[in-house]
Structures are given as structure tokens and as C-alpha cells.
Design a protein around this motif. Structure first.
Motif, PDB file in Angstrom:
ATOM      1  N   LYS A  56       0.825  -1.200   0.000  1.00 36.15           N
ATOM      2  CA  LYS A  56       0.000   0.000   0.000  1.00 36.15           C
ATOM      3  C   LYS A  56       0.865   1.258   0.000  1.00 36.15           C
ATOM      4  CE  LYS A  56      -4.215  -1.478   2.268  1.00 36.15           C
ATOM      5  NZ  LYS A  56      -5.135  -1.175   3.355  1.00 36.15           N
ATOM      6  N   CYS A  57       0.271   2.320  -0.540  1.00 35.86           N
ATOM      7  CA  CYS A  57       0.968   3.600  -0.642  1.00 35.86           C
ATOM      8  C   CYS A  57      -0.017   4.709  -0.315  1.00 35.86           C
ATOM      9  CB  CYS A  57       1.488   3.763  -2.070  1.00 35.86           C
ATOM     10  SG  CYS A  57       2.270   5.337  -2.439  1.00 35.86           S
ATOM     11  N   VAL A  58       0.459   5.731   0.355  1.00 34.67           N
ATOM     12  CA  VAL A  58      -0.309   6.953   0.579  1.00 34.67           C
ATOM     13  C   VAL A  58       0.434   8.068  -0.135  1.00 34.67           C
ATOM     14  CG1 VAL A  58      -1.019   8.656   2.320  1.00 34.67           C
ATOM     15  CG2 VAL A  58      -1.284   6.219   2.779  1.00 34.67           C
ATOM     16  N   THR A  59      -0.310   8.884  -0.869  1.00 33.78           N
ATOM     17  CA  THR A  59       0.321  10.058  -1.467  1.00 33.78           C
ATOM     18  C   THR A  59      -0.266  11.303  -0.836  1.00 33.78           C
ATOM     19  OG1 THR A  59      -1.242  10.071  -3.321  1.00 33.78           O
ATOM     20  CG2 THR A  59       0.865   9.005  -3.699  1.00 33.78           C
ATOM     21  N   GLU A  98      -7.791   3.432 -10.940  1.00 31.12           N
ATOM     22  CA  GLU A  98      -7.464   2.065 -10.533  1.00 31.12           C
ATOM     23  C   GLU A  98      -6.568   2.075  -9.291  1.00 31.12           C
ATOM     24  OE1 GLU A  98      -5.363  -2.012 -12.217  1.00 31.12           O
ATOM     25  OE2 GLU A  98      -5.408  -0.235 -13.489  1.00 31.12           O
ATOM     26  N   GLY A  99      -6.961   1.314  -8.291  1.00 31.48           N
ATOM     27  CA  GLY A  99      -6.151   1.168  -7.088  1.00 31.48           C
ATOM     28  C   GLY A  99      -6.367   2.223  -6.022  1.00 31.48           C
ATOM     29  N   LEU A 100      -7.165   3.248  -6.310  1.00 31.04           N
ATOM     30  CA  LEU A 100      -7.412   4.292  -5.313  1.00 31.04           C
ATOM     31  C   LEU A 100      -8.503   3.821  -4.357  1.00 31.04           C
ATOM     32  CD1 LEU A 100      -6.891   7.138  -4.202  1.00 31.04           C
ATOM     33  CD2 LEU A 100      -8.611   7.978  -5.828  1.00 31.04           C
ATOM     34  N   ARG A 101      -8.146   3.695  -3.083  1.00 28.79           N
ATOM     35  CA  ARG A 101      -9.103   3.228  -2.071  1.00 28.79           C
ATOM     36  C   ARG A 101      -9.835   4.380  -1.405  1.00 28.79           C
ATOM     37  NH1 ARG A 101      -8.038  -1.557   1.264  1.00 28.79           N
ATOM     38  NH2 ARG A 101      -9.887  -0.534   1.968  1.00 28.79           N
ATOM     39  N   HIS A 102      -9.098   5.428  -1.034  1.00 30.15           N
ATOM     40  CA  HIS A 102      -9.691   6.593  -0.373  1.00 30.15           C
ATOM     41  C   HIS A 102      -8.965   7.847  -0.839  1.00 30.15           C
ATOM     42  CE1 HIS A 102     -10.527   3.370   2.623  1.00 30.15           C
ATOM     43  NE2 HIS A 102     -11.698   3.984   2.657  1.00 30.15           N
ATOM     44  N   LYS A 103      -9.689   8.954  -0.864  1.00 26.81           N
ATOM     45  CA  LYS A 103      -9.074  10.258  -1.121  1.00 26.81           C
ATOM     46  C   LYS A 103      -9.746  11.268  -0.210  1.00 26.81           C
ATOM     47  CE  LYS A 103      -7.964  13.853  -4.468  1.00 26.81           C
ATOM     48  NZ  LYS A 103      -7.785  14.801  -3.443  1.00 26.81           N
ATOM     49  N   TYR A 104      -8.933  12.022   0.488  1.00 26.22           N
ATOM     50  CA  TYR A 104      -9.418  13.081   1.368  1.00 26.22           C
ATOM     51  C   TYR A 104      -9.005  14.416   0.774  1.00 26.22           C
ATOM     52  CZ  TYR A 104     -10.010   9.227   4.599  1.00 26.22           C
ATOM     53  OH  TYR A 104     -10.391   8.043   5.174  1.00 26.22           O
ATOM     54  N   PHE A 105      -9.953  15.340   0.692  1.00 29.87           N
ATOM     55  CA  PHE A 105      -9.707  16.696   0.223  1.00 29.87           C
ATOM     56  C   PHE A 105      -9.617  17.558   1.474  1.00 29.87           C
ATOM     57  CE2 PHE A 105     -12.021  14.404  -2.997  1.00 29.87           C
ATOM     58  CZ  PHE A 105     -11.497  14.841  -4.207  1.00 29.87           C
ATOM     59  N   VAL A 147      -4.404  20.035   0.616  1.00 34.66           N
ATOM     60  CA  VAL A 147      -3.633  18.799   0.733  1.00 34.66           C
ATOM     61  C   VAL A 147      -4.567  17.641   0.399  1.00 34.66           C
ATOM     62  CG1 VAL A 147      -2.196  17.323   2.190  1.00 34.66           C
ATOM     63  CG2 VAL A 147      -2.199  19.807   2.558  1.00 34.66           C
ATOM     64  N   GLY A 148      -4.262  16.929  -0.678  1.00 31.65           N
ATOM     65  CA  GLY A 148      -5.004  15.725  -1.019  1.00 31.65           C
ATOM     66  C   GLY A 148      -4.289  14.534  -0.410  1.00 31.65           C
ATOM     67  N   VAL A 149      -5.030  13.717   0.311  1.00 38.15           N
ATOM     68  CA  VAL A 149      -4.475  12.511   0.927  1.00 38.15           C
ATOM     69  C   VAL A 149      -5.118  11.328   0.221  1.00 38.15           C
ATOM     70  CG1 VAL A 149      -4.159  11.211   3.057  1.00 38.15           C
ATOM     71  CG2 VAL A 149      -4.232  13.718   3.135  1.00 38.15           C
ATOM     72  N   TYR A 150      -4.298  10.525  -0.448  1.00 34.44           N
ATOM     73  CA  TYR A 150      -4.781   9.406  -1.239  1.00 34.44           C
ATOM     74  C   TYR A 150      -4.267   8.093  -0.629  1.00 34.44           C
ATOM     75  CZ  TYR A 150      -4.894  12.873  -5.141  1.00 34.44           C
ATOM     76  OH  TYR A 150      -5.092  13.961  -5.940  1.00 34.44           O
ATOM     77  N   GLU A 151      -5.111   7.087  -0.563  1.00 39.71           N
ATOM     78  CA  GLU A 151      -4.674   5.740  -0.169  1.00 39.71           C
ATOM     79  C   GLU A 151      -4.788   4.844  -1.401  1.00 39.71           C
ATOM     80  OE1 GLU A 151      -6.100   1.824   2.258  1.00 39.71           O
ATOM     81  OE2 GLU A 151      -6.888   3.742   2.947  1.00 39.71           O
ATOM     82  N   TRP A 152      -3.659   4.241  -1.773  1.00 34.90           N
ATOM     83  CA  TRP A 152      -3.567   3.396  -2.963  1.00 34.90           C
ATOM     84  C   TRP A 152      -3.253   1.953  -2.575  1.00 34.90           C
ATOM     85  CZ3 TRP A 152      -4.663   5.630  -7.570  1.00 34.90           C
ATOM     86  CH2 TRP A 152      -4.590   7.021  -7.653  1.00 34.90           C
ATOM     87  N   GLU A 167       2.895   1.653  -7.579  1.00 29.89           N
ATOM     88  CA  GLU A 167       2.888   1.643  -9.039  1.00 29.89           C
ATOM     89  C   GLU A 167       1.607   2.270  -9.584  1.00 29.89           C
ATOM     90  OE1 GLU A 167       5.755  -0.953  -7.411  1.00 29.89           O
ATOM     91  OE2 GLU A 167       3.597  -1.124  -7.131  1.00 29.89           O
ATOM     92  N   LEU A 168       0.466   1.937  -8.978  1.00 20.34           N
ATOM     93  CA  LEU A 168      -0.795   2.518  -9.433  1.00 20.34           C
ATOM     94  C   LEU A 168      -0.883   4.000  -9.083  1.00 20.34           C
ATOM     95  CD1 LEU A 168      -3.219  -0.425  -8.649  1.00 20.34           C
ATOM     96  CD2 LEU A 168      -2.424   0.348 -10.898  1.00 20.34           C
ATOM     97  N   ALA A 169      -0.321   4.378  -7.948  1.00 21.56           N
ATOM     98  CA  ALA A 169      -0.286   5.794  -7.569  1.00 21.56           C
ATOM     99  C   ALA A 169       0.537   6.591  -8.576  1.00 21.56           C
ATOM    100  CB  ALA A 169       0.283   5.958  -6.161  1.00 21.56           C
ATOM    101  N   GLU A 170       1.703   6.065  -8.924  1.00 27.75           N
ATOM    102  CA  GLU A 170       2.566   6.761  -9.884  1.00 27.75           C
ATOM    103  C   GLU A 170       1.923   6.819 -11.267  1.00 27.75           C
ATOM    104  OE1 GLU A 170       6.251   4.631  -9.493  1.00 27.75           O
ATOM    105  OE2 GLU A 170       6.949   5.968  -7.898  1.00 27.75           O
TER     106      GLU A 170
END
Length: 103
Positions: free
Chosen positions: A2-5, A35-42, A51-56, A60-63
């Protein structure tokens, strides 16, 4: 893994709450189909930085999502922006009642 951006940017314009909701509704399909985005917070910081907080599901899918097309979209609405990729090593999920260690 998992990755958070974290996407930080300074909006070109400040929108009143009602306009901001309409704006978010207009761009939501871009994120809903990612694809692969589980959650996004605005979110907005105290100094007005967005600040956008994304959970992937993976870095690889985040990039793949934060590509040249996405960068052009951000340039249209922000004076400057940055993307930071963070590897998720462990997760506590109080809704599901569990803890997961990823290594």
C-alpha cells in the motif's frame, strides 16, 4: 505494498463552500475511476494550502495516476503543487477492528 500520497498545492482561486462542492462534484469522476485508489481526502491546512491525501493499493498505481495528464490538470487549478509517496508499513483500521503489519 500500500501507498499513501500527499499532494500539496496552492489553489489559484478560493471558492465559497457552495462553489467548492460543485467543483469537487465535477472532478469526482476522475478519482472515482482511478485504478487502485481506495480513499481520497480533500483537506485544507490552516494557511489555506490544499492537501489531497490518497490511499492506494500500490505505489505503481499511484505513480501511474499522477502522470502528465494529471500534472496538466493540477497546473490549471494550482499555482504550484507537489506529490509525496509514502509506503504504508502498518495499518490500524478501527472500523474493521483490526491491525495489519505489511513489513
Amino acid at each position: 505494498m500500500k501507498c499513501v500520497t500527499l499532494v500539496r498545492f496552492s489553489p489559484k482561486e478560493k471558492r465559497p463552500s457552495g462553489e467548492y462542492k460543485k467543483f469537487l462534484e465535477s472532478i469526482m469522476p476522475v478519482y472515482a475511476s482511478a485504478e487502485g485508489l481506495r480513499h481520497k481526502y480533500f483537506t485544507v491546512s490552516e494557511n489555506g494550502e490544499a492537501v489531497g491525501v490518497y490511499e492506494w493499493t500500490s505505489r505503481e498505481l499511484a505513480e501511474a495516476f499522477h502522470n502528465a495528464d494529471w500534472d496538466r490538470m493540477m497546473q490549471g487549478m494550482a499555482t504550484a503543487h507537489s506529490v509525496e509517496y509514502l509506503t504504508v508499513r502498518a495499518e490500524l483500521d478501527n472500523d474493521a477492528g483490526g491491525f495489519e503489519f505489511y513489513g
